[in-house]
Design a protein around this motif. Structure first.
Motif, PDB file in Angstrom:
ATOM      1  N   ILE A  68       0.832  -1.210   0.000  1.00 45.71           N
ATOM      2  CA  ILE A  68       0.000   0.000   0.000  1.00 45.71           C
ATOM      3  C   ILE A  68       0.871   1.268   0.000  1.00 45.71           C
ATOM      4  O   ILE A  68       0.502   2.283  -0.576  1.00 45.71           O
TER       5      ILE A  68
ATOM      6  N   GLN B 210      -7.320   4.793  -3.938  1.00 46.81           N
ATOM      7  CA  GLN B 210      -7.097   5.458  -2.648  1.00 46.81           C
ATOM      8  C   GLN B 210      -7.988   6.694  -2.529  1.00 46.81           C
ATOM      9  O   GLN B 210      -8.599   6.940  -1.492  1.00 46.81           O
TER      10      GLN B 210
ATOM     11  N   VAL C 142     -10.991   7.411   0.212  1.00 43.96           N
ATOM     12  CA  VAL C 142     -11.064   8.633   1.028  1.00 43.96           C
ATOM     13  C   VAL C 142     -12.434   9.279   0.861  1.00 43.96           C
ATOM     14  O   VAL C 142     -13.114   9.608   1.831  1.00 43.96           O
TER      15      VAL C 142
ATOM     16  N   PHE D  36     -13.790   2.910   5.111  1.00 46.60           N
ATOM     17  CA  PHE D  36     -13.098   2.242   6.225  1.00 46.60           C
ATOM     18  C   PHE D  36     -13.568   2.889   7.512  1.00 46.60           C
ATOM     19  O   PHE D  36     -14.122   3.988   7.498  1.00 46.60           O
TER      20      PHE D  36
ATOM     21  N   THR E 110      -7.874  -1.874   5.324  1.00 45.64           N
ATOM     22  CA  THR E 110      -7.853  -1.000   4.150  1.00 45.64           C
ATOM     23  C   THR E 110      -6.712  -1.280   3.164  1.00 45.64           C
ATOM     24  O   THR E 110      -6.966  -1.351   1.955  1.00 45.64           O
TER      25      THR E 110
ATOM     26  N   ILE F 257      -7.737  -2.277  -0.639  1.00 48.03           N
ATOM     27  CA  ILE F 257      -7.381  -1.466  -1.810  1.00 48.03           C
ATOM     28  C   ILE F 257      -6.566  -2.302  -2.798  1.00 48.03           C
ATOM     29  O   ILE F 257      -6.816  -2.268  -4.013  1.00 48.03           O
TER      30      ILE F 257
ATOM     31  N   ALA G 161      -8.081   9.962   7.050  1.00 51.15           N
ATOM     32  CA  ALA G 161      -8.315   9.221   5.799  1.00 51.15           C
ATOM     33  C   ALA G 161      -7.030   8.979   5.008  1.00 51.15           C
ATOM     34  O   ALA G 161      -6.751   7.854   4.606  1.00 51.15           O
ATOM     35  N   ILE G 162      -6.243  10.015   4.796  1.00 53.76           N
ATOM     36  CA  ILE G 162      -5.066   9.869   3.937  1.00 53.76           C
ATOM     37  C   ILE G 162      -4.097   8.845   4.522  1.00 53.76           C
ATOM     38  O   ILE G 162      -3.615   7.947   3.828  1.00 53.76           O
TER      39      ILE G 162
ATOM     40  N   LYS H 117      -4.688   6.431   6.349  1.00 51.86           N
ATOM     41  CA  LYS H 117      -5.216   5.058   6.335  1.00 51.86           C
ATOM     42  C   LYS H 117      -5.241   4.448   4.941  1.00 51.86           C
ATOM     43  O   LYS H 117      -5.222   3.224   4.816  1.00 51.86           O
ATOM     44  N   VAL H 118      -5.275   5.240   3.909  1.00 53.65           N
ATOM     45  CA  VAL H 118      -5.239   4.659   2.557  1.00 53.65           C
ATOM     46  C   VAL H 118      -3.825   4.583   1.988  1.00 53.65           C
ATOM     47  O   VAL H 118      -3.620   4.023   0.917  1.00 53.65           O
TER      48      VAL H 118
ATOM     49  N   ALA I 213      -0.707   5.094   8.496  1.00 53.60           N
ATOM     50  CA  ALA I 213      -1.307   4.960   9.826  1.00 53.60           C
ATOM     51  C   ALA I 213      -0.579   3.871  10.607  1.00 53.60           C
ATOM     52  O   ALA I 213      -0.361   2.789  10.087  1.00 53.60           O
TER      53      ALA I 213
END
Lengths: 159, 249
Positions: free
Chosen positions: A76, A89, A93, A98, A104, A108, B206-207, B209-210, B214
């Motif tokens: 990732i 991604q 968002v 999630f 996640t 993805i 959010a950022i 975690k994707v 994180a």
């Protein structure tokens, strides 16, 4: 027995002297400090450890490091290019696909593999394709929406 | 956990270094507040009454929210700043949050039981409402107008009839440490007046975690860290493949 194994992680060549029977997941997480792939069940049942091996979504807890010798691994951490998020991604968002975020990375990358095989999946094909990846927070419907959105955008040439 | 390594004086010193601010303490003398504290305490989120700073307004007009709660998917990193912005009449985007730093954050028994919004959230709103009251008092002095003719919005106090006469919260608190002990339950906005609460904001986590940035507890690494794993005898537990499973009695 230790052997020398080489492969690439997120474009970076790595050369390790390791027991080739160790799993890719733990070599990534402990030897290389790449912690995006998560340890969920360790038995290939949850999908949290999913990574791309030569662009195919694979379970890192079920691969030995010997099996990926010479491969290109994308985790990732390596999906965004030049600080620009991948459409998947971005869609995760936008749809908040999630809650805790532990599944996640796997979600993805599994979706990435799914869209590589089938760029225009129906909703039921998405659901079937993502069946092996578990989320216990309850973000399922938003995950599906995110994949639908990303598929649309990628069809339009966005990567 | 209790901040045993730091006393109130030490905390104030740190705030001073940061540029001052308003600190609201809950003394819990009010019967209603105390009843609520005890009720929450029963559920494991007792709020101590001597040392519990919840927010700080910096000279740059940014607000820092301190909480012992942590983010684990329930989105409190986003929703607690919404609660604070609502009652303080601050700009949501000017609210920063510091979670779980035991040197700075109020004591908290833990993050569980859907208690972050329902219990901690009430204390936070009351702290914000009280801080706003203090800011109005300071502004009345600064703008030479009675409180009744002042309005607050997005981190500023205005003279209602002359909006060009205004002062930011940060200017009012600049370089000062204002301690306020809360002895009664301050008024809270009715839900019909909510502007920030009830809206969906993008998740602040959010950022990370994707992108895999994180850090979950299993991802934290320290130099020289060792790994441990519990081992069980597969014969004694009768589990195929040595997996953990429940032993039948």
């Amino acid at each position: 027995m230790k052997e020398t194994i080489e492969f690439k992680v997120n474009g970076r060549p790595v050369r390790l002297k390791v027991d080739g029977e160790r799993t890719l997941l733990w070599v990534l997480r402990t030897d290389l400090g790449v912690t995006g792939p998560k340890y969920g069940c360790g038995e290939g049942l949850c999908g949290a450890c999913t990574v791309l091996v030569d662009d195919s979504a694979e379970l890192a807890c079920q691969k030995t490091v010997r099996e990926v010798a010479g491969s290109q691994i994308i985790t990732i951490e390596g999906l965004a290019q030049n600080d620009r998020l991948h459409p998947l991604q971005e869609a995760f968002v936008r749809h908040a696909g999630f809650q805790c975020g532990y599944c996640t990375p796997g979600m993805i990358l599994k979706a990435y593999g799914l869209l590589a095989e089938n760029p225009t999946p129906s909703r039921s094909e998405i659901i079937a394709g993502m069946d092996d990846n578990l989320c216990r927070c309850g973000a399922h419907t938003r995950i599906i929406q995110a994949i639908e959105t990303a598929a649309q955008e990628m069809k339009g040439g966005k990567k | 956990m209790p901040a045993t390594s730091m006393n109130r004086r030490e905390f104030l010193k740190r705030l001073g270094i940061l540029g001052g601010g308003i600190i609201v303490y809950f003394t819990g003398f009010d019967r209603l507040a105390r009843a609520r504290t005890q009720r929450a305490g029963f559920l494991g989120t007792g709020i101590p009454t001597d040392f519990n700073a919840f927010l700080r307004i910096g000279p740059d007009n940014r607000v820092v929210l301190y909480t012992g709660k942590i983010e684990m998917g329930q989105s409190v990193m986003t929703s607690l700043p919404q609660l604070l912005a609502e009652e303080l009449h601050a700009d949501y985007n000017a609210v920063d949050i510091i979670m779980g730093d035991t040197d700075l954050c109020p004591w908290d028994a833990g993050t569980f039981g859907s208690l972050s919004i329902r219990y901690f959230g009430i204390f936070l709103r009351e702290a914000a409402s009280e801080a706003r009251g203090v800011l109005l008092e300071l502004a009345a002095d600064h703008l030479k107008a009675p409180i009744g003719r002042l309005v607050t919005k997005d981190g500023y106090v205005y003279v209602a009839s002359k909006p060009e006469r205004r002062v930011s919260y940060g200017e009012l608190t600049k370089g000062r440490i204002i301690e306020k002990h809360l002895n009664s339950v301050p008024p809270l906005k009715p839900s019909s007046a909510h502007e920030t609460v009830g809206k969906s904001f993008p998740r602040r986590d959010a950022i990370e975690k994707v992108t895999g940035a994180a850090q979950f507890s299993g991802d934290i690494r320290f130099p020289g860290m060792l790994y441990a794993k519990s081992q069980k005898d597969r014969r004694a537990y009768g589990c195929p493949g040595g997996r953990f499973c429940r032993r039948s009695s």
